[in-house]
Design a protein around this motif. Structure first.
Motif, mmCIF file in Angstrom:
data_model
loop_
_atom_site.group_PDB
_atom_site.id
_atom_site.type_symbol
_atom_site.label_atom_id
_atom_site.label_comp_id
_atom_site.label_asym_id
_atom_site.label_seq_id
_atom_site.Cartn_x
_atom_site.Cartn_y
_atom_site.Cartn_z
ATOM 1 N N ALA A 177 16.362 0.874 15.378
ATOM 2 C CA ALA A 177 16.444 -0.525 15.774
ATOM 3 C C ALA A 177 16.455 -0.658 17.294
ATOM 4 O O ALA A 177 15.790 -1.542 17.862
ATOM 5 N N SER A 178 17.200 0.220 17.968
ATOM 6 C CA SER A 178 17.230 0.192 19.432
ATOM 7 C C SER A 178 15.858 0.508 20.013
ATOM 8 O O SER A 178 15.454 -0.055 21.035
ATOM 9 N N ARG A 179 15.135 1.401 19.353
ATOM 10 C CA ARG A 179 13.785 1.749 19.824
ATOM 11 C C ARG A 179 12.847 0.541 19.713
ATOM 12 O O ARG A 179 12.037 0.289 20.617
ATOM 13 N N VAL A 180 12.945 -0.212 18.611
ATOM 14 C CA VAL A 180 12.125 -1.406 18.464
ATOM 15 C C VAL A 180 12.478 -2.419 19.547
ATOM 16 O O VAL A 180 11.596 -3.053 20.143
ATOM 17 N N LEU A 181 13.767 -2.558 19.805
ATOM 18 C CA LEU A 181 14.185 -3.478 20.860
ATOM 19 C C LEU A 181 13.579 -3.076 22.204
ATOM 20 O O LEU A 181 13.142 -3.919 22.987
ATOM 21 N N GLY A 182 13.546 -1.769 22.465
ATOM 22 C CA GLY A 182 12.962 -1.286 23.706
ATOM 23 C C GLY A 182 11.489 -1.594 23.837
ATOM 24 O O GLY A 182 10.967 -1.743 24.946
ATOM 25 N N ARG A 205 5.966 -1.788 2.152
ATOM 26 C CA ARG A 205 7.352 -2.090 1.762
ATOM 27 C C ARG A 205 8.279 -1.241 2.615
ATOM 28 O O ARG A 205 8.153 -0.020 2.671
ATOM 29 N N LEU A 206 9.233 -1.916 3.259
ATOM 30 C CA LEU A 206 10.169 -1.252 4.154
ATOM 31 C C LEU A 206 11.488 -1.026 3.415
ATOM 32 O O LEU A 206 12.113 -1.975 2.934
ATOM 33 N N ALA A 207 11.890 0.234 3.304
ATOM 34 C CA ALA A 207 13.160 0.588 2.669
ATOM 35 C C ALA A 207 14.157 0.936 3.760
ATOM 36 O O ALA A 207 14.070 2.001 4.376
ATOM 37 N N GLY A 208 15.086 0.031 4.029
ATOM 38 C CA GLY A 208 16.058 0.253 5.085
ATOM 39 C C GLY A 208 16.684 -1.053 5.521
ATOM 40 O O GLY A 208 16.329 -2.124 5.032
ATOM 41 N N PRO A 209 17.633 -1.006 6.458
ATOM 42 C CA PRO A 209 18.365 -2.205 6.863
ATOM 43 C C PRO A 209 17.581 -3.092 7.812
ATOM 44 O O PRO A 209 16.593 -2.681 8.413
ATOM 45 N N ALA A 210 18.042 -4.318 7.913
ATOM 46 C CA ALA A 210 17.517 -5.261 8.897
ATOM 47 C C ALA A 210 18.584 -5.488 9.956
ATOM 48 O O ALA A 210 19.783 -5.469 9.666
ATOM 49 N N PHE A 211 18.147 -5.692 11.191
ATOM 50 C CA PHE A 211 19.071 -5.882 12.305
ATOM 51 C C PHE A 211 18.804 -7.220 12.977
ATOM 52 O O PHE A 211 17.645 -7.641 13.114
ATOM 53 N N LEU A 212 19.882 -7.864 13.394
ATOM 54 C CA LEU A 212 19.790 -9.107 14.141
ATOM 55 C C LEU A 212 20.147 -8.826 15.596
ATOM 56 O O LEU A 212 21.139 -8.153 15.881
ATOM 57 N N GLU A 215 0.824 -1.203 0.000
ATOM 58 C CA GLU A 215 0.000 0.000 0.000
ATOM 59 C C GLU A 215 0.860 1.257 0.000
ATOM 60 O O GLU A 215 0.479 2.285 -0.539
ATOM 61 N N ARG A 216 2.042 1.158 0.604
ATOM 62 C CA ARG A 216 2.943 2.307 0.629
ATOM 63 C C ARG A 216 4.372 1.831 0.846
ATOM 64 O O ARG A 216 4.612 0.691 1.221
ATOM 65 N N VAL A 217 5.333 2.724 0.589
ATOM 66 C CA VAL A 217 6.752 2.467 0.807
ATOM 67 C C VAL A 217 7.251 3.449 1.852
ATOM 68 O O VAL A 217 7.022 4.661 1.725
ATOM 69 N N VAL A 218 7.913 2.955 2.898
ATOM 70 C CA VAL A 218 8.388 3.820 3.972
ATOM 71 C C VAL A 218 9.828 3.464 4.319
ATOM 72 O O VAL A 218 10.281 2.338 4.116
ATOM 73 N N ALA A 219 10.552 4.444 4.855
ATOM 74 C CA ALA A 219 11.898 4.196 5.368
ATOM 75 C C ALA A 219 11.779 3.665 6.785
ATOM 76 O O ALA A 219 11.045 4.220 7.606
ATOM 77 N N GLY A 220 12.478 2.570 7.066
ATOM 78 C CA GLY A 220 12.386 1.993 8.396
ATOM 79 C C GLY A 220 13.333 0.826 8.563
ATOM 80 O O GLY A 220 14.181 0.557 7.702
ATOM 81 N N VAL A 221 13.208 0.134 9.677
ATOM 82 C CA VAL A 221 14.068 -1.009 9.980
ATOM 83 C C VAL A 221 13.205 -2.187 10.409
ATOM 84 O O VAL A 221 12.095 -2.016 10.923
ATOM 85 N N LEU A 228 23.405 -6.478 19.128
ATOM 86 C CA LEU A 228 22.712 -5.921 17.964
ATOM 87 C C LEU A 228 23.705 -5.784 16.814
ATOM 88 O O LEU A 228 24.773 -5.209 16.985
ATOM 89 N N ALA A 229 23.358 -6.345 15.666
ATOM 90 C CA ALA A 229 24.237 -6.266 14.504
ATOM 91 C C ALA A 229 23.407 -6.017 13.256
ATOM 92 O O ALA A 229 22.298 -6.539 13.117
ATOM 93 N N THR A 230 23.942 -5.204 12.347
ATOM 94 C CA THR A 230 23.267 -4.983 11.075
ATOM 95 C C THR A 230 23.432 -6.213 10.197
ATOM 96 O O THR A 230 24.530 -6.744 10.067
ATOM 97 N N LEU A 231 22.358 -6.672 9.608
ATOM 98 C CA LEU A 231 22.422 -7.839 8.742
ATOM 99 C C LEU A 231 23.073 -7.491 7.417
ATOM 100 O O LEU A 231 22.763 -6.454 6.814
#
Length: 400
Positions: free
Chosen positions: A315-320, A353-360, A271-277, A332-335
């Motif tokens: 990414a830290s905010r999502v973890l929180g 659609r998420l435009a941005g990195p993924a974190f492990l 439905e939309r494309v956004v910048a995020g993780v 926390l590491a960038t994939l």
């Protein structure tokens, strides 16, 4: 298969058959030629205001032979769908023509109490208080149904708001996402196909890539664009890319291009494309994966990037949000391995659609915070889309 070999033609009206109040050159003869060849014609429009009979009468005045049964408006399509959803009553934010289509389908149109649904169309006589009432009813439990989501349409004196503008107002006020019936949603095309003889091979002809072409491909149908130039859409997976481009319906008949009979199951369309993780949070043994509920399904935790926020901070905010407050130990590491297209589901069920990195991240937390839950990694294919599950396996393997 050549275009003229298809036995059913789903034609957009404005831009293919007529423009404004004028029939396009050669269209009358082209439609007569199709009928003489035994083709089944259906005229599709995202205009929810008129009834099918009113549109058929308009075409007949322009000299086009047609019957009301050949007209598929988004209002009529909505009326056909509502009984299947268990809707028996509706409050209409729209025209008398839309209300009439609903009543013919057995829907009680009411302005009293809380109905089963609020159905949104467009109408020049629409009042602000009609929109307000629609908002209140949705907040009180009525289902939110939109005949289409077109934001605007052209008039001789300029561009004016269309149904989508009213839908957007109610969505913003209520926080509810509507079920949309009209183009480019596949629902309208599927309902049009039901009116054809079984086994018909259908072709869509339209002048807008965002509604006609996209909607046809989402429904698995080949689509021809009527335009002066080929649109610049370099991505091969872009569902807005037409199978052929012609300048008119006349040209399509005189020089029929080769077309696919039908597409395979199309890629999901966001439905939309956004910048995020997006976050892959696993336990220390890498046996469990954290997932969050989203639109009745499960999703990887993710978030939109806030203004001036870095990807790492997001990414830290999502973890929180996922980890309990007392948990402090995590890595926390960038994939390195990222999918070409990362699709996630919002809480209201919208595909994004998420435009941005993924974190492990790894943690020793036994339980998770909020709605997040641990799930066995061995059940990934049951909980996530096949594409997402394959990528998760690949990402975890790269960090073994």
């Amino acid at each position: 298969m050549r275009a003229t070999d298809f036995d059913a033609w789903l034609l957009d009206l404005d831009g293919v058959v007529y423009v404004g109040h004028e029939l396009l050159p050669g269209v009358r003869q082209a439609l007569a030629q199709l009928r003489d060849a035994g083709k089944h014609l259906r005229f599709l429009t995202n205009d929810p205001r008129p009834t099918r009979e009113e549109l058929a009468a308009r075409l007949q005045q322009l000299g086009v032979e047609t019957r009301a049964e050949e007209i598929v408006t988004c209002g009529w399509a909505t009326a056909q769908l509502l009984p299947e959803l268990g809707v028996q009553s509706a409050y209409v934010v729209g025209s008398t023509g839309l209300a009439e289509e609903l009543q013919r389908a057995g829907i009680t149109v009411t302005r009293d109490g809380v109905p089963d649904a609020v159905v949104v169309g467009a109408d020049e006589q629409l009042r602000f208080l009609d929109v307000v009432q629609g908002c209140l009813l949705v907040q009180r439990g009525a289902r939110f149904i939109a005949t289409n989501a077109d934001p605007s349409y052209p008039m001789p004196f300029g561009t004016v708001p269309a149904t989508g503008a009213v839908v957007c107002a109610i969505r913003l006020a209520t926080g509810q996402r509507p079920l949309v019936v009209g183009k480019p949603e596949p629902l309208m095309f599927q309902l049009a196909l039901r009116t054809l003889p079984p086994g018909s091979k259908a072709l869509v002809v339209g002048d807008r890539i965002e509604s006609d072409i996209l909607g046809a491909h989402r429904a698995g149908l080949p689509a021809v664009l009527v335009a002066e130039a080929v649109p610049n859409l370099p991505a091969a997976r872009d569902l807005r890319r037409p199978d052929a481009v012609v300048r008119s319906l006349v040209e399509l008949l005189e020089q029929p291009p080769e077309l696919p009979v039908g597409s395979s199951t199309p890629d999901p369309w966001p439905e939309r494309v956004v910048a995020g993780v997006v976050l892959l949070l696993v336990d220390e043994a890498k046996e469990r994966l954290a997932l969050v509920p989203a639109g009745g399904e499960w999703s990887l935790p993710w978030t939109i990037l806030e203004p001036l926020e870095t990807f790492e901070e997001a990414a830290s905010r999502v973890l929180g949000q996922v980890l309990p407050g007392e948990v402090r130990r995590f890595d926390l590491a960038t994939l390195v391995s990222q999918p070409e297209v990362m699709l996630v589901t919002d809480r209201d069920g919208a595909l994004v659609r998420l435009a941005g990195p993924a974190f492990l991240a790894q943690t020793d937390a036994v339980t998770l915070a909020g709605d997040a839950r641990w799930h066995p990694i061995g059940r990934l294919e049951e909980l996530l889309s096949s594409t997402c599950a394959r990528w998760v396996w690949s990402a975890l393997a790269s960090f073994a």
